[in-house]
Scaffold this active site. Sequence first.
Site, PDB file in Angstrom:
ATOM      1  N   MET A 210       0.847  -1.173   0.000  1.00  0.00           N
ATOM      2  CA  MET A 210       0.000   0.000   0.000  1.00  0.00           C
ATOM      3  C   MET A 210       0.893   1.237   0.000  1.00  0.00           C
ATOM      4  O   MET A 210       1.491   1.571   1.019  1.00  0.00           O
ATOM      5  CB  MET A 210      -0.909  -0.027   1.230  1.00  0.00           C
ATOM      6  N   PRO A 211       1.025   1.932  -1.116  1.00  0.00           N
ATOM      7  CA  PRO A 211       1.804   3.166  -1.149  1.00  0.00           C
ATOM      8  C   PRO A 211       1.163   4.258  -0.286  1.00  0.00           C
ATOM      9  O   PRO A 211      -0.058   4.434  -0.291  1.00  0.00           O
ATOM     10  CB  PRO A 211       1.784   3.572  -2.623  1.00  0.00           C
TER      11      PRO A 211
END
Length: 68
Positions: free
Chosen positions: A1-2
């Site tokens: 998850m950036p």
Amino acid sequence: MPLIQVTLIEGRSAEAKSALIRGLTDAAVDATAAPRDSIRVILQEVPAAHWGVGGVPKGASVKEAGHG
């Protein structure tokens, strides 16, 4: 998850902040191929008086900064 964190001087419109979030999300999807719904963007707004440029608070006038 950036997770993308951005610190900026307060005062931009809600529309400008939405556009920034949208653009950063688009760039992260393009660069990482991460699913759009996994991208997180946090905008942290700082008062101009708490943002220093060249040793002077950004919100200070020239006279307050000692340059005039």
